[in-house]
Enzyme design. Structure first.
Site, PDB file in Angstrom:
ATOM      1  N   TRP A 103      49.056  60.528 -13.032  1.00 29.07           N
ATOM      2  CA  TRP A 103      49.428  61.725 -13.794  1.00 29.07           C
ATOM      3  C   TRP A 103      49.824  62.888 -12.902  1.00 29.07           C
ATOM      4  CZ3 TRP A 103      51.108  60.743 -18.298  1.00 29.07           C
ATOM      5  CH2 TRP A 103      50.537  59.735 -19.080  1.00 29.07           C
ATOM      6  N   ASP A 173      45.344  70.069 -14.925  1.00 28.96           N
ATOM      7  CA  ASP A 173      45.498  69.163 -16.062  1.00 28.96           C
ATOM      8  C   ASP A 173      44.122  68.567 -16.329  1.00 28.96           C
ATOM      9  OD1 ASP A 173      45.875  67.036 -17.758  1.00 28.96           O
ATOM     10  OD2 ASP A 173      47.375  66.010 -16.531  1.00 28.96           O
ATOM     11  N   LYS A 197      42.808  62.626 -25.735  1.00 28.69           N
ATOM     12  CA  LYS A 197      41.881  61.876 -24.898  1.00 28.69           C
ATOM     13  C   LYS A 197      40.436  62.178 -25.326  1.00 28.69           C
ATOM     14  CE  LYS A 197      45.485  60.450 -22.864  1.00 28.69           C
ATOM     15  NZ  LYS A 197      46.133  60.911 -21.665  1.00 28.69           N
TER      16      LYS A 197
HETATM   17  C1  PLP Z   1      47.464  61.148 -21.275  1.00 26.35           C
HETATM   18  C2  PLP Z   1      47.629  62.122 -20.181  1.00 26.35           C
HETATM   19  C3  PLP Z   1      48.792  62.907 -20.075  1.00 26.35           C
HETATM   20  C4  PLP Z   1      49.979  62.768 -20.994  1.00 26.35           C
HETATM   21  O1  PLP Z   1      49.711  63.049 -22.312  1.00 26.35           O
HETATM   22  P1  PLP Z   1      50.768  62.747 -23.472  1.00 26.35           P
HETATM   23  O2  PLP Z   1      50.227  63.501 -24.637  1.00 26.35           O
HETATM   24  O3  PLP Z   1      50.822  61.268 -23.669  1.00 26.35           O
HETATM   25  O4  PLP Z   1      52.090  63.283 -23.047  1.00 26.35           O
HETATM   26  C5  PLP Z   1      48.842  63.814 -19.040  1.00 26.35           C
HETATM   27  N1  PLP Z   1      47.831  63.956 -18.161  1.00 26.35           N
HETATM   28  C6  PLP Z   1      46.713  63.202 -18.243  1.00 26.35           C
HETATM   29  C7  PLP Z   1      45.629  63.409 -17.241  1.00 26.35           C
HETATM   30  C8  PLP Z   1      46.576  62.280 -19.247  1.00 26.35           C
HETATM   31  O5  PLP Z   1      45.460  61.539 -19.329  1.00 26.35           O
END
Ligand code: PLP
Length: 362
Positions: A103, A173, A197
């Protein structure tokens, strides 16, 4: 089990707390006497304004968000934030990124479209199985921000100490660890998290941004929707927001408060993750994919070292009613995502199953 629900180890969309799903079920035909479901409601209605206000207020309480930070609910999931961050924060056109897995690599690739990206630390040399030392990074003075993916969902590593940014803005993030432990928001300039998540349904990100980082003078090509300031000025209602996600996330925020807040979530998450990690450390068949000191409490990748055996274990877990344990194709093996909503019993049942599997396959 009640409702015959499976232990779902999906990395996302992932499990939500059962009491929250029950409340949503009870309100779906007629939300508190409004005569309609939240899905059918104007986002400008009194009832929905209350839902959005409560969601923000509860999140602020939960995380202790200081008054000089805005809370934004933005569509486009996590991925849109890979572009929104550089578009809004690259004033000098320069940012430092720490590369710890899939990511952060995606974030780096996207940011390169908007300016100069310096990768100031990386764990690529060991297949992203650890978090590099970030105590003395080489950060140029005119760097606009330092970016981390605080929990790498696919690789299974997490920052347990934040990098020393030497006074520069920290952007994180937090998608796959959001609300899993207490967070000192003042350490960051911007925190964002895709909510599917650890919180609610897919399709939205929560952004927590320090007010002085909101900018009026964005490049003329930046789409209106991509300006944090536009979202902040309009209290996340510049256009029709993801009302359903805001509603569901709000319920989870309230639930977490009722459970005792983030200190209690951390206690539970540490206890829960230890059940699995202790097993992996004692097993002769399985091993964790990440350095013990950098292990995530949320995403636990593990392998046998033999691809065919990995596949056999995945198939056996599936047959036994455990869902979504196949590891990401880039890491292989298995991965158990054990977010806030995964009960400890789910992890205990999985470990009991893996122990039995190991005993039968000596
Ligand atoms: C799932 C995830 C993303 C992307 O999320 P989407 O909603 O699928 O675009 C970005 N960063 C991390 C750490 C993730 O787990």
């Amino acid at each position: 089990m009640k409702y015959d629900r499976s232990f779902n180890f999906s990395a996302g969309p992932a499990m939500m707390p059962e009491p929250v799903l029950e409340q949503i079920r009870d309100e779906v035909m007629n939300y508190r006497g409004s005569g309609m479901s939240v899905m059918e409601m104007s986002h400008r209605s009194k009832a929905f304004q209350q839902i959005a206000n409560d969601a923000e207020a509860d999140l602020r309480t939960l995380m202790g968000i200081p008054d000089n930070y805005k809370v934004l609910f933005i569509q486009g999931g996590g991925t849109l934030q890979f572009a929104m961050v550089p578009m809004n924060l690259m004033k000098n056109g320069k940012a430092c990124y720490i590369e710890t897995g899939t990511w952060s690599k995606k974030a780096i690739a996207e940011a390169k479209k908007y300016g100069e990206v310096q990768v100031v630390a990386s764990s690529a040399d060991q297949g992203f199985s650890y978090i590099p030392d970030c105590s003395d990074l080489n950060i140029p003075d005119d760097c606009d921000y330092v970016y981390i993916c605080e929990n790498e969902t696919i690789n299974g590593s997490a920052f347990h100490t934040l990098p020393n940014t030497k006074g520069h803005v920290l952007v994180s993030d937090q998608s796959s660890m959001f609300l899993s432990r207490p967070c000192n928001v003042a350490d960051y300039g911007l925190i964002w998290a895709g909510v599917q998540k650890n919180v609610g349904p897919a399709g939205m990100a929560v952004v927590i941004i320090r007010e002085d980082l909101l900018r009026e003078d964005l490049a003329s090509y930046v789409p209106t929707y991509m300006s944090y300031k536009v979202h902040a000025d309009n209290e996340s209602m510049y256009n029709t927001p993801n009302c359903w996600a805001i509603y569901c996330c709000g319920k989870v925020f309230r639930y977490l408060l009722d459970m005792g807040g983030l200190t209690e979530m951390q206690r539970r998450n540490e206890e829960k993750a230890a059940v699995l990690y202790d097993f992996l450390d004692s097993s002769k068949m399985f091993r964790g994919a990440v350095e013990p000191k950098d292990r995530s409490l949320m995403n636990v990748p593990f392998v046998t070292g033999d691809k065919d055996l990995d596949a056999e274990v995945v198939a056996a877990t599936k047959a036994a009613g455990f869902d979504n344990l196949k590891g990401h194709r880039s890491v292989g093996g298995l991965r158990a995502s054990i977010y806030n909503a995964m009960p400890k019993e789910g992890v205990e049942a999985l470990v009991a199953f893996l122990k039995k599997f190991e005993a039968e396959h000596k």
